[in-house]
Enzyme design. Structure first.
Site, PDB file in Angstrom:
ATOM      1  N   LYS A 126       0.628  -1.290  -0.044  1.00 38.17           N
ATOM      2  CA  LYS A 126       0.043  -0.576   0.094  1.00 38.17           C
ATOM      3  C   LYS A 126       1.003   1.541   0.292  1.00 38.17           C
ATOM      4  CE  LYS A 126      -4.313   1.241   0.130  1.00 38.17           C
ATOM      5  NZ  LYS A 126      -5.122   0.590  -0.385  1.00 38.17           N
ATOM      6  N   ASP A 166      -7.370   4.455  -4.563  1.00 36.37           N
ATOM      7  CA  ASP A 166      -7.765   4.222  -3.175  1.00 36.37           C
ATOM      8  C   ASP A 166      -7.917   5.833  -2.888  1.00 36.37           C
ATOM      9  OD1 ASP A 166      -7.684   2.569  -0.879  1.00 36.37           O
ATOM     10  OD2 ASP A 166      -7.575   5.167   0.399  1.00 36.37           O
TER      11      ASP A 166
HETATM   12  P1  NDP Z   1     -12.421   7.926  -2.944  1.00 34.81           P
HETATM   13  O1  NDP Z   1     -11.761   8.841  -2.436  1.00 34.81           O
HETATM   14  O2  NDP Z   1     -13.541   7.612  -3.778  1.00 34.81           O
HETATM   15  O3  NDP Z   1     -13.973   7.968  -1.473  1.00 34.81           O
HETATM   16  C1  NDP Z   1     -13.992   8.175  -0.188  1.00 34.81           C
HETATM   17  C2  NDP Z   1     -15.750   9.122   0.774  1.00 34.81           C
HETATM   18  O4  NDP Z   1     -14.967   8.716   2.086  1.00 34.81           O
HETATM   19  C3  NDP Z   1     -15.579  10.052   0.459  1.00 34.81           C
HETATM   20  O5  NDP Z   1     -17.561  10.756   0.405  1.00 34.81           O
HETATM   21  C4  NDP Z   1     -15.302  11.082   1.089  1.00 34.81           C
HETATM   22  O6  NDP Z   1     -15.594  12.251   1.337  1.00 34.81           O
HETATM   23  C5  NDP Z   1     -15.034  10.289   2.158  1.00 34.81           C
HETATM   24  N1  NDP Z   1     -13.941  10.239   3.400  1.00 34.81           N
HETATM   25  C6  NDP Z   1     -13.494  10.079   3.439  1.00 34.81           C
HETATM   26  N2  NDP Z   1     -12.381  10.408   4.615  1.00 34.81           N
HETATM   27  C7  NDP Z   1     -12.971  10.451   5.223  1.00 34.81           C
HETATM   28  C8  NDP Z   1     -13.146  10.753   6.556  1.00 34.81           C
HETATM   29  N3  NDP Z   1     -12.011  10.870   7.138  1.00 34.81           N
HETATM   30  N4  NDP Z   1     -14.827  11.370   7.219  1.00 34.81           N
HETATM   31  C9  NDP Z   1     -16.004  10.744   6.586  1.00 34.81           C
HETATM   32  N5  NDP Z   1     -15.878  10.197   5.426  1.00 34.81           N
HETATM   33  C10 NDP Z   1     -14.614  10.661   4.420  1.00 34.81           C
HETATM   34  O7  NDP Z   1     -12.351   6.357  -2.113  1.00 34.81           O
HETATM   35  P2  NDP Z   1     -12.316   4.793  -2.476  1.00 34.81           P
HETATM   36  O8  NDP Z   1     -14.511   5.207  -2.590  1.00 34.81           O
HETATM   37  O9  NDP Z   1     -12.068   4.558  -2.980  1.00 34.81           O
HETATM   38  O10 NDP Z   1     -12.145   4.468  -0.663  1.00 34.81           O
HETATM   39  C11 NDP Z   1     -13.426   4.448   0.252  1.00 34.81           C
HETATM   40  C12 NDP Z   1     -13.372   3.246   1.312  1.00 34.81           C
HETATM   41  O11 NDP Z   1     -12.672   1.744   0.292  1.00 34.81           O
HETATM   42  C13 NDP Z   1     -11.700   3.704   1.772  1.00 34.81           C
HETATM   43  O12 NDP Z   1     -11.416   2.974   3.187  1.00 34.81           O
HETATM   44  C14 NDP Z   1     -10.521   2.793   1.101  1.00 34.81           C
HETATM   45  O13 NDP Z   1      -9.318   2.209   1.367  1.00 34.81           O
HETATM   46  C15 NDP Z   1     -11.700   1.363   0.375  1.00 34.81           C
HETATM   47  N6  NDP Z   1     -10.958   0.559  -0.836  1.00 34.81           N
HETATM   48  C16 NDP Z   1     -11.313   1.002  -1.467  1.00 34.81           C
HETATM   49  C17 NDP Z   1     -11.201   0.272  -3.065  1.00 34.81           C
HETATM   50  C18 NDP Z   1     -10.842   0.628  -4.542  1.00 34.81           C
HETATM   51  O14 NDP Z   1     -10.917   0.199  -5.253  1.00 34.81           O
HETATM   52  N7  NDP Z   1     -11.184   2.247  -4.204  1.00 34.81           N
HETATM   53  C19 NDP Z   1     -10.724  -1.085  -2.751  1.00 34.81           C
HETATM   54  C20 NDP Z   1     -11.147  -1.844  -1.722  1.00 34.81           C
HETATM   55  C21 NDP Z   1     -11.632  -0.706  -0.958  1.00 34.81           C
HETATM   56  P3  NDP Z   1     -15.522  13.589   0.696  1.00 34.81           P
HETATM   57  O15 NDP Z   1     -16.056  13.165  -0.818  1.00 34.81           O
HETATM   58  O16 NDP Z   1     -15.597  14.829   1.374  1.00 34.81           O
HETATM   59  O17 NDP Z   1     -13.851  13.507   0.037  1.00 34.81           O
HETATM   60  O1  2IT Z   2      -7.727  -1.711  -0.502  1.00 32.51           O
HETATM   61  C1  2IT Z   2      -8.006  -1.925  -1.911  1.00 32.51           C
HETATM   62  O2  2IT Z   2      -7.816  -3.318  -2.153  1.00 32.51           O
HETATM   63  C2  2IT Z   2      -7.689  -1.294  -2.701  1.00 32.51           C
HETATM   64  N1  2IT Z   2      -7.750   0.006  -2.453  1.00 32.51           N
HETATM   65  C3  2IT Z   2      -7.787  -1.381  -4.362  1.00 32.51           C
HETATM   66  C4  2IT Z   2      -6.085  -2.199  -4.373  1.00 32.51           C
HETATM   67  C5  2IT Z   2      -6.027  -2.225  -5.833  1.00 32.51           C
HETATM   68  O3  2IT Z   2      -4.873  -2.804  -6.058  1.00 32.51           O
HETATM   69  O4  2IT Z   2      -6.632  -2.542  -6.786  1.00 32.51           O
END
Ligand code: NDP
Ligand code: 2IT
Length: 448
Positions: A126, A166
């Site tokens: 990561k 992420d």
């Molecule tokens: P994004 O940046 O697309 O979205 C994150 C969302 O969460 C936004 O709406 C953001 O608000 C909100 N957010 C972020 N930090 C905070 C905080 N401290 N308090 C409240 N709200 C918060 O990220 P993802 O959707 O990609 O990721 C979301 C979660 O999923 C994370 O934990 C990530 O590690 C996990 N994840 C992501 C994957 C992926 O493929 N993208 C795969 C597996 C897990 P705002 O709009 O105001 O920024």
């Molecule tokens: O938390 C996760 O699994 C991700 N942000 C996606 C990682 C990836 O390599 O697609």
């Protein structure tokens, strides 16, 4: 003292300033107890737990870039390469001001087990930076991404380490980073996933984490004699994972009624309007107040500390999809009091340890992020396969593979829990199933 307790004590001593990393390690090691107890002598001699909790390497670097006023800004960049026993390091890049080494280590550690669960050949890693993309111009984002990759390129590659998106890192950022890597190395290779469709990206990668979360949730419901049809769903977050979780839940006949961002949350009793949410978050990169302004049925609430936010809404299914530790014991009590049936984590470690325990003790089917959100990284691995064979698969092909992977993950974690007398404990099932494959590979490869 037993081996697990000994290693936990050592890990706590060595990483005292990293609470999120300690939380992730504690959850995994506690739930591995039956496996470790059954193999204690061998694992102790081979120092399996000491090795699996210590990253192969952690890289930290300066990221200087020039803002639109001509001012030089300096951020800190990270890449933690945790374990490559079963494949090249694989995991996203988080861009958020809260990022520090402990957070990247917790995410990299969890990625080892998650990636193993996908059944695809990917190790755990990561990275990210404390850079805050909010309010930055496109040019500033590009300047940051180019500077970040100017250092990161030394450590990654299609067969070495393959970062992805992420929090704060989406297609735009991956595009700028890909361009800079290509420019420095003169290589056109799949060393990043989540790329745009015209330059090696996979169809369905954008949707994969949210869709995968729902495929697993649907299978879990089915195996408990339930369907998604007509269920009320509470989702947190309004980013990549949340948006496509909401979309797939609707396609399955359920009704998602909430979403949230870092400043507030929405309750929309008529069901979230996904097209509007996408317009506000993916196109305008605006706040949820804009969603509420355009949608008469929506209620907007400013985020206040100590309040339950989306978890105060009565629902059958709760899907935390924002960030770590966003669902605490008080929230869990409220959800249980309101009759929640299942909680499946779209985000990484969104539920605190005491809240997880409360759900499990109160008969809620709880699936942690390592299993439930593995669809994102699994589809990244499918993107790597397509890049290697220089072909691209149709949306339907990728989506069918994703569905299959998520259904298999559910059954694997269910079986692993049953094998160790922990039926219904999907947290233990996921950690055990993920661990078994990695530990076999580590033992076969000798001391490294
Ligand atoms: P994004 O940046 O697309 O979205 C994150 C969302 O969460 C936004 O709406 C953001 O608000 C909100 N957010 C972020 N930090 C905070 C905080 N401290 N308090 C409240 N709200 C918060 O990220 P993802 O959707 O990609 O990721 C979301 C979660 O999923 C994370 O934990 C990530 O590690 C996990 N994840 C992501 C994957 C992926 O493929 N993208 C795969 C597996 C897990 P705002 O709009 O105001 O920024
Ligand atoms: O938390 C996760 O699994 C991700 N942000 C996606 C990682 C990836 O390599 O697609």
């Amino acid at each position: 003292m037993g081996y697990v307790d000994e290693v936990l004590a050592k890990v706590k001593e060595k990483n005292a300033s990293e609470p999120e990393f300690l939380q992730a390690v504690e959850e995994v090691l506690e739930s591995l107890r039956p496996v470790i107890d059954a193999n204690e002598e061998l694992y102790r001699k081979e120092a399996i737990l000491e090795r699996i909790t210590e990253p192969d390497r952690q890289i930290m670097f300066r990221v200087p870039w020039v803002d639109d006023k001509g001012q030089v800004q300096v951020n800190r960049g990270f890449r933690v390469q945790f374990n490559n026993a079963i494949g090249p390091y694989k995991g996203g890049l988080r861009l958020h001001p809260s990022v520090n080494l402990g957070i990247i280590k917790f995410l990299g550690f969890e990625q080892i087990f998650k990636n193993s669960l996908t059944s695809l050949p990917i190790g755990g890693g990561k990275g990210g930076s404390d850079f805050d993309p909010k309010g930055k111009s496109d040019r500033e984002i590009m300047a940051f991404c180019q500077s970040f990759m100017t250092e990161l390129y030394k450590y990654i590659g299609a067969d070495t380490d393959v970062p992805a998106g992420d929090i704060g890192t989406g297609a735009r950022e991956i595009g700028y980073m890909f361009g800079q890597y290509k420019r420095i190395t003169n290589l056109y290779e799949g060393m990043l996933t989540g790329k745009g469709l015209t330059y090696g990206g996979s169809l369905a990668r954008t949707e994969a984490t949210g869709y995968g979360l729902l495929y697993l949730t649907q299978e879990l419901m089915k195996c408990h004699g339930q369907s998604m049809e007509g269920k009320t769903v509470c989702v947190s977050g309004a980013g990549n994972v949340a948006i496509y979780a909401i979309q797939k839940a609707q396609q399955m006949g359920a009704k998602p009624v909430t979403c949230s961002d870092s400043t507030g949350w929405i309750y929309d009793p008529e069901g979230i309007d996904v097209a509007l949410l996408k317009e506000v978050k993916e196109v305008k990169r605006a706040r949820l107040t804009e969603y509420a302004a355009a949608r008469p049925s929506a209620q907007y609430h400013e985020k206040k500390n100590g309040e339950h936010g989306v978890w105060s809404i009565k629902c059958d299914i709760a899907l935390p999809c924002a960030t770590q530790n966003e669902l605490n014991l008080e929230d869990a009590k409220m959800l249980v009091a309101n009759g929640v049936m299942t909680v499946c984590e779209g985000a990484n470690m969104p539920t605190t340890l005491d809240a997880t325990k409360y759900f499990q003790e109160n008969g809620v089917w709880f699936v942690g992020g390592k299993a439930a959100n593995a669809g994102g990284v699994a589809t990244s691995a499918l993107e790597m396969s397509q890049n290697s064979e220089r072909l691209s698969w149709t949306f339907e092909e990728v989506d069918a593979k994703l569905q299959n992977i998520m259904v298999n993950i559910y059954h694997n974690i269910d079986d692993a829990a049953k094998r160790y007398g922990k039926e219904g404990d999907y947290v233990a099932g996921a950690n055990i199933a993920g661990f078994e494959k990695v530990v076999n590979a580590m033992l076969a490869q000798g001391v490294c």
